[in-house]
Motif scaffolding. Structure first.
Motif, short mmCIF file in Angstrom:
data_model
loop_
_atom_site.label_atom_id
_atom_site.label_comp_id
_atom_site.label_asym_id
_atom_site.label_seq_id
_atom_site.Cartn_x
_atom_site.Cartn_y
_atom_site.Cartn_z
N VAL A 105 0.93 -1.45 -0.29
CA VAL A 105 -0.15 0.20 0.14
C VAL A 105 1.07 0.90 0.23
O VAL A 105 1.36 0.86 1.18
N GLN A 106 0.57 1.97 -0.90
CA GLN A 106 1.48 3.71 -0.87
C GLN A 106 0.53 4.27 -0.30
O GLN A 106 -0.73 4.53 -0.23
N VAL A 107 1.33 5.03 0.33
CA VAL A 107 0.72 6.02 0.80
C VAL A 107 0.96 7.33 0.55
O VAL A 107 2.19 7.30 0.88
N HIS A 108 0.19 8.71 0.53
CA HIS A 108 0.20 10.34 0.22
C HIS A 108 0.29 10.85 1.39
O HIS A 108 -2.09 10.51 1.08
N LEU A 109 0.75 11.18 1.70
CA LEU A 109 0.06 12.64 2.46
C LEU A 109 -0.33 13.80 2.22
O LEU A 109 0.23 14.04 0.97
N GLY A 110 -1.08 14.36 3.18
CA GLY A 110 -1.90 15.32 2.40
C GLY A 110 -0.40 16.47 2.78
O GLY A 110 -0.53 18.08 2.33
N SER A 111 -0.65 17.33 4.57
CA SER A 111 0.28 17.32 4.43
C SER A 111 1.22 16.41 4.99
O SER A 111 2.13 15.58 6.16
N HIS A 112 2.83 17.82 5.82
CA HIS A 112 4.26 17.11 5.49
C HIS A 112 4.28 16.93 6.92
O HIS A 112 5.96 17.33 7.03
N GLY A 113 3.62 17.77 8.12
CA GLY A 113 4.69 18.32 9.07
C GLY A 113 5.22 17.41 10.28
O GLY A 113 4.23 16.01 9.67
N PRO A 114 5.70 17.65 11.29
CA PRO A 114 6.50 16.53 12.07
C PRO A 114 4.94 16.14 13.03
O PRO A 114 5.19 14.88 12.89
N GLU A 115 4.09 16.73 13.35
CA GLU A 115 3.00 15.74 14.12
C GLU A 115 2.75 15.02 12.99
O GLU A 115 2.05 13.91 13.86
N GLN A 116 2.16 15.53 12.19
CA GLN A 116 1.27 14.24 10.85
C GLN A 116 2.11 13.22 10.26
O GLN A 116 1.57 12.31 10.91
N SER A 117 3.49 12.97 10.62
CA SER A 117 4.36 11.92 10.32
C SER A 117 4.61 11.17 11.41
O SER A 117 4.42 10.19 11.86
N ASN A 124 -10.09 -4.07 2.32
CA ASN A 124 -10.78 -3.30 2.56
C ASN A 124 -10.69 -2.14 3.19
O ASN A 124 -10.72 -1.15 3.35
N THR A 125 -10.81 -3.26 4.90
CA THR A 125 -11.00 -2.48 5.96
C THR A 125 -9.83 -1.54 6.46
O THR A 125 -10.23 -0.68 7.05
N LEU A 126 -9.25 -1.63 6.18
CA LEU A 126 -7.53 -1.73 6.63
C LEU A 126 -7.55 -0.45 5.89
O LEU A 126 -7.23 0.75 6.62
N ILE A 127 -7.53 0.01 4.49
CA ILE A 127 -7.59 1.28 3.84
C ILE A 127 -8.36 1.84 4.19
O ILE A 127 -8.18 3.09 4.39
N HIS A 128 -10.04 1.50 4.06
CA HIS A 128 -11.04 2.17 4.09
C HIS A 128 -11.32 2.48 5.67
O HIS A 128 -11.68 3.67 5.54
N ALA A 175 -3.69 13.08 8.42
CA ALA A 175 -2.65 13.55 7.53
C ALA A 175 -3.12 12.67 6.10
O ALA A 175 -2.31 13.22 5.14
N VAL A 176 -4.02 11.11 6.16
CA VAL A 176 -3.51 11.22 4.32
C VAL A 176 -4.78 11.70 3.38
O VAL A 176 -5.81 11.83 4.11
N SER A 177 -4.01 11.61 2.36
CA SER A 177 -4.81 11.79 1.31
C SER A 177 -4.96 10.88 0.18
O SER A 177 -6.18 11.26 -0.12
N ARG A 178 -4.15 10.46 0.17
CA ARG A 178 -4.63 8.91 -0.82
C ARG A 178 -4.04 7.41 -0.56
O ARG A 178 -2.71 7.86 -0.27
#
Length: 151
Positions: free
Chosen positions: A68-80, A118-122, A130-133
């Motif tokens: 699973v590739q995860v794309h974050l919408g924001s990249h601050g230290p708290e989000q990470s 599906n449950t894990l992803i959705h 923080a996750v956008s996609r």
């Protein structure tokens, strides 16, 4: 620094962590006590981080392996940090890497079935703030099992 005997010992232990000091000594042309001391030194120096059993996912009812590739919408230290805590809390996620390129993270997952994936992803990954996609790939067949590190 590792000498050739250390390298040979590490390669042997990656293939079979149950080797006794006697068996290692025979392989390395050392006494069992010398081989045992080498193993202890390599453990103490952090070359050997631990020992584990390799389990068969299918026998455990884990029929779906995926990435699973995860794309974050924001990249601050708290989000990470928050996303790292989420990853650590999910037993289905067996490995996780931060990545260069388009995706921020790559997760290796094992699930019982597609519904669990599906449950894990959705239900777990996408709701994280923080996750956008996410983008998932399901493994059809594994051509090579996780191999020992080159020594």
């Amino acid at each position: 620094m590792l000498d050739p005997a250390d390298t040979k010992l590490l390669a042997a232990l990656q293939k079979n962590a149950h080797l006794t000091a006697q068996e290692l000594g025979e392989m390395l042309n050392l006494s069992p006590s010398q081989a045992g001391r080498r193993r202890q030194r390599l453990e103490a120096d952090g070359y050997i981080q631990g020992y584990s059993a390799r389990l068969d996912p299918a026998r455990l009812g884990l029929s779906v392996q995926g990435f699973v590739q995860v794309h974050l919408g924001s990249h601050g230290p708290e989000q990470s940090k928050g996303f790292a805590r989420l990853v650590a809390s999910q037993p289905e996620i067996t490995s996780a890497w931060t990545m260069t390129g388009e995706a921020d993270y790559l997760l290796r997952v094992y699930c019982a079935d597609l519904e669990a994936l599906n449950t894990l992803i959705h239900g777990i990954l996408l709701p994280h703030p923080a996750v956008s996609r996410v983008q998932s790939q399901i493994v059809m067949a594994q051509l090579k099992r996780d191999a020992p590190l080159p020594t």
